[in-house]
Design a protein around this motif. Structure first.
Motif, PDB file in Angstrom:
ATOM      1  N   THR A 166     -77.580 -55.177 -13.570  1.00 21.25           N
ATOM      2  CA  THR A 166     -77.440 -53.771 -12.884  1.00 21.25           C
ATOM      3  C   THR A 166     -78.539 -53.107 -12.691  1.00 21.25           C
ATOM      4  N   ASN A 167     -79.749 -53.697 -12.981  1.00 22.68           N
ATOM      5  CA  ASN A 167     -80.800 -53.107 -12.953  1.00 22.68           C
ATOM      6  C   ASN A 167     -82.004 -53.868 -12.245  1.00 22.68           C
ATOM      7  N   ASP A 168     -81.619 -54.487 -10.963  1.00 22.24           N
ATOM      8  CA  ASP A 168     -82.683 -54.949 -10.291  1.00 22.24           C
ATOM      9  C   ASP A 168     -83.405 -56.397 -11.060  1.00 22.24           C
ATOM     10  N   GLY A 169     -82.736 -57.099 -11.979  1.00 20.55           N
ATOM     11  CA  GLY A 169     -83.214 -58.072 -12.515  1.00 20.55           C
ATOM     12  C   GLY A 169     -84.001 -57.909 -13.787  1.00 20.55           C
ATOM     13  N   ASP A 170     -83.980 -56.627 -14.418  1.00 20.54           N
ATOM     14  CA  ASP A 170     -84.656 -56.384 -15.552  1.00 20.54           C
ATOM     15  C   ASP A 170     -83.874 -56.453 -16.657  1.00 20.54           C
ATOM     16  N   SER A 171     -82.644 -56.303 -16.720  1.00 21.45           N
ATOM     17  CA  SER A 171     -81.773 -56.054 -17.953  1.00 21.45           C
ATOM     18  C   SER A 171     -80.271 -57.113 -17.655  1.00 21.45           C
ATOM     19  N   TRP A 172     -80.262 -58.191 -18.256  1.00 22.84           N
ATOM     20  CA  TRP A 172     -79.305 -59.209 -17.982  1.00 22.84           C
ATOM     21  C   TRP A 172     -78.248 -59.231 -19.133  1.00 22.84           C
ATOM     22  N   GLU A 173     -77.232 -59.354 -18.650  1.00 22.04           N
ATOM     23  CA  GLU A 173     -75.731 -59.285 -19.861  1.00 22.04           C
ATOM     24  C   GLU A 173     -75.253 -60.656 -19.480  1.00 22.04           C
ATOM     25  N   ASP A 174     -75.046 -61.691 -20.537  1.00 21.92           N
ATOM     26  CA  ASP A 174     -74.388 -62.585 -20.593  1.00 21.92           C
ATOM     27  C   ASP A 174     -72.731 -62.228 -20.391  1.00 21.92           C
ATOM     28  N   ILE A 175     -72.362 -62.819 -19.147  1.00 14.75           N
ATOM     29  CA  ILE A 175     -70.748 -62.616 -19.003  1.00 14.75           C
ATOM     30  C   ILE A 175     -70.085 -63.987 -19.018  1.00 14.75           C
ATOM     31  N   THR A 176     -70.501 -65.039 -19.513  1.00 10.35           N
ATOM     32  CA  THR A 176     -69.957 -66.445 -19.581  1.00 10.35           C
ATOM     33  C   THR A 176     -68.536 -66.428 -20.075  1.00 10.35           C
ATOM     34  N   GLY A 177     -68.279 -65.629 -21.383  1.00 13.24           N
ATOM     35  CA  GLY A 177     -66.936 -65.539 -22.066  1.00 13.24           C
ATOM     36  C   GLY A 177     -66.713 -66.852 -22.530  1.00 13.24           C
ATOM     37  N   ASP A 178     -65.363 -67.292 -22.312  1.00 16.04           N
ATOM     38  CA  ASP A 178     -65.095 -68.826 -22.655  1.00 16.04           C
ATOM     39  C   ASP A 178     -64.857 -69.553 -21.523  1.00 16.04           C
ATOM     40  N   LEU A 179     -65.756 -69.499 -20.680  1.00 19.34           N
ATOM     41  CA  LEU A 179     -65.959 -70.422 -19.583  1.00 19.34           C
ATOM     42  C   LEU A 179     -66.345 -71.959 -20.091  1.00 19.34           C
ATOM     43  N   PRO A 180     -65.675 -72.946 -19.806  1.00 17.26           N
ATOM     44  CA  PRO A 180     -66.159 -74.250 -20.496  1.00 17.26           C
ATOM     45  C   PRO A 180     -67.292 -74.787 -19.476  1.00 17.26           C
TER      46      PRO A 180
ATOM     47  N   ASN B  39     -76.153 -52.158  -2.566  1.00 21.08           N
ATOM     48  CA  ASN B  39     -76.609 -51.856  -3.870  1.00 21.08           C
ATOM     49  C   ASN B  39     -77.511 -53.374  -4.348  1.00 21.08           C
ATOM     50  N   GLY B  40     -78.671 -53.477  -4.015  1.00 18.15           N
ATOM     51  CA  GLY B  40     -79.375 -54.768  -4.324  1.00 18.15           C
ATOM     52  C   GLY B  40     -79.695 -54.724  -6.016  1.00 18.15           C
ATOM     53  N   ASP B  41     -79.275 -53.868  -6.846  1.00 16.28           N
ATOM     54  CA  ASP B  41     -79.664 -53.926  -8.163  1.00 16.28           C
ATOM     55  C   ASP B  41     -78.706 -54.580  -8.832  1.00 16.28           C
ATOM     56  N   LEU B  42     -77.582 -54.999  -8.228  1.00 11.83           N
ATOM     57  CA  LEU B  42     -76.375 -55.574  -8.810  1.00 11.83           C
ATOM     58  C   LEU B  42     -76.398 -56.988  -8.534  1.00 11.83           C
ATOM     59  N   ILE B  43     -76.596 -58.067  -9.451  1.00 17.02           N
ATOM     60  CA  ILE B  43     -76.953 -59.336  -9.252  1.00 17.02           C
ATOM     61  C   ILE B  43     -76.198 -60.241 -10.198  1.00 17.02           C
ATOM     62  N   TYR B  44     -75.608 -61.384  -9.556  1.00 12.06           N
ATOM     63  CA  TYR B  44     -74.955 -62.239 -10.563  1.00 12.06           C
ATOM     64  C   TYR B  44     -75.562 -63.598 -10.303  1.00 12.06           C
ATOM     65  N   LEU B  45     -75.920 -64.155 -11.514  1.00 17.45           N
ATOM     66  CA  LEU B  45     -76.867 -65.360 -11.562  1.00 17.45           C
ATOM     67  C   LEU B  45     -76.096 -66.479 -12.365  1.00 17.45           C
ATOM     68  N   ALA B  46     -76.178 -67.486 -11.851  1.00 17.01           N
ATOM     69  CA  ALA B  46     -75.398 -68.749 -12.453  1.00 17.01           C
ATOM     70  C   ALA B  46     -76.567 -69.648 -12.945  1.00 17.01           C
ATOM     71  N   THR B  47     -76.591 -70.065 -14.164  1.00 19.33           N
ATOM     72  CA  THR B  47     -77.702 -71.053 -14.933  1.00 19.33           C
ATOM     73  C   THR B  47     -76.671 -72.315 -15.531  1.00 19.33           C
ATOM     74  N   ASP B  48     -77.650 -73.246 -16.015  1.00 21.73           N
ATOM     75  CA  ASP B  48     -77.207 -74.331 -16.599  1.00 21.73           C
ATOM     76  C   ASP B  48     -76.240 -73.966 -17.846  1.00 21.73           C
ATOM     77  N   GLY B  49     -76.551 -72.751 -18.257  1.00 19.33           N
ATOM     78  CA  GLY B  49     -75.756 -72.142 -19.708  1.00 19.33           C
ATOM     79  C   GLY B  49     -75.141 -71.156 -19.481  1.00 19.33           C
ATOM     80  N   GLY B  50     -74.668 -70.808 -18.292  1.00 17.74           N
ATOM     81  CA  GLY B  50     -73.853 -69.860 -18.250  1.00 17.74           C
ATOM     82  C   GLY B  50     -73.941 -68.875 -16.941  1.00 17.74           C
ATOM     83  N   VAL B  51     -73.137 -67.483 -17.012  1.00 17.51           N
ATOM     84  CA  VAL B  51     -73.170 -66.682 -15.783  1.00 17.51           C
ATOM     85  C   VAL B  51     -73.751 -65.429 -16.497  1.00 17.51           C
ATOM     86  N   TYR B  52     -74.591 -64.691 -15.678  1.00 14.79           N
ATOM     87  CA  TYR B  52     -75.006 -63.313 -16.136  1.00 14.79           C
ATOM     88  C   TYR B  52     -75.107 -62.356 -14.871  1.00 14.79           C
ATOM     89  N   MET B  53     -75.129 -60.852 -15.476  1.00 15.56           N
ATOM     90  CA  MET B  53     -74.666 -60.096 -14.484  1.00 15.56           C
ATOM     91  C   MET B  53     -76.174 -58.986 -15.110  1.00 15.56           C
TER      92      MET B  53
END
Length: 259
Positions: free
Chosen positions: A86-100, A70-84
């Motif tokens: 499920t649509n090949d990079g067209d709709s991101w969700e912030d899943i950072t939560g309480d990560l310090p 499933n190439g549409d499922l992506i996790y991305l790490a940035t300077d400001g948090g972690v994102y997921m």
């Protein structure tokens, strides 16, 4: 061994970061290019499409495709948090939560109340720590050198990612004090007089006695200053360090009288 390489300039100019662009290949063959922003190619790199989303923080550091089917499922790490996504990079969700995740690059404490702190973070803005231990977001963007006025912690100085150093005023707009030589240029407040500031450029050491409105040169320095410190009990005792990338060498200086 590859003996045929081509330069591919398919990236939108605005998405070419001022550091090395990172490349990831999804299981379905799509190519993702990350830097300050992120873009995607679904034709082998011939062209790239910018993935615009206000939900994604700047500066893409790593990307993962956990499901080989499933190439549409992506996790991305940035300077400001972690994102997921499920649509090949067209709709991101912030899943950072309480990560310090905030990385402070500077922090200042006021003698008026040692529980109060103010600091700038890497790419996530500047924050004030309140007396009750909570943190309040104050300024956006890259937070660099930060200073608190010792007898009034509602007034402070902050740096932006564009190397501009501002003084927070009691009423807007804030005062642009100076364009710094570089983002983390050493700049300090006299611990015994909040109206006196010290800073360096690439070649001179300067002082302001009016909260940064005007600057005078104290001395020329042979190499860029990278650090400075002023004695809390005697402002005439002062140290600073220099470093030259060109020569790979530096010095430490001590002054017994900077007045």
């Amino acid at each position: 061994m590859h003996n045929c390489w081509i330069n591919d300039y398919g990236f939108p100019d605005v998405y070419a970061a001022n550091y090395i662009i990172k490349i990831w290949i999804a299981p379905d063959g799509d190519i993702f290019a990350g830097g300050v922003y992120i873009s995607r190619s679904n034709n082998g790199g011939s062209t790239f499409t910018a993935l615009n989303s206000n939900n994604i923080h700047h500066d893409k550091r790593d990307c993962s495709f956990p499901d080989p089917s499933n190439g549409d499922l992506i996790y991305l790490a940035t300077d400001g948090g972690v994102y997921m996504d499920t649509n090949d990079g067209d709709s991101w969700e912030d899943i950072t939560g309480d990560l310090p995740i905030n990385e402070f690059v500077s922090l200042d404490i006021t003698s008026q109340d040692p529980e109060i702190m103010f600091g700038g973070t890497m790419d996530c803005g500047s924050y004030m720590r309140n007396h009750d231990g909570t943190w309040t977001f104050k300024e956006s963007g890259d937070g660099g050198r930060s200073l608190l006025v010792q007898n009034n912690y509602n007034l402070y100085y902050y740096t932006t990612g564009s190397s501009k150093f501002y003084r927070k005023n009691t009423s807007p707009p804030d005062k642009l004090v100076v364009d710094l030589a570089f983002y983390d240029t050493p700049i300090m407040m006299d611990p015994n007089n909040s109206e006196t500031l010290y800073k360096s450029t690439s070649a001179v050491f300067q002082r302001s006695t009016d909260k940064g409105d005007n600057w005078s040169t104290l001395m020329n320095i042979p190499k860029p200053m990278v650090s400075m410190s002023i004695c809390e009990t005697n402002s005439d005792v002062y140290y600073f360090a220099t470093w030259s990338e060109a020569t790979g060498s530096g010095q430490i200086y001590k002054s017994l009288n900077v007045s």
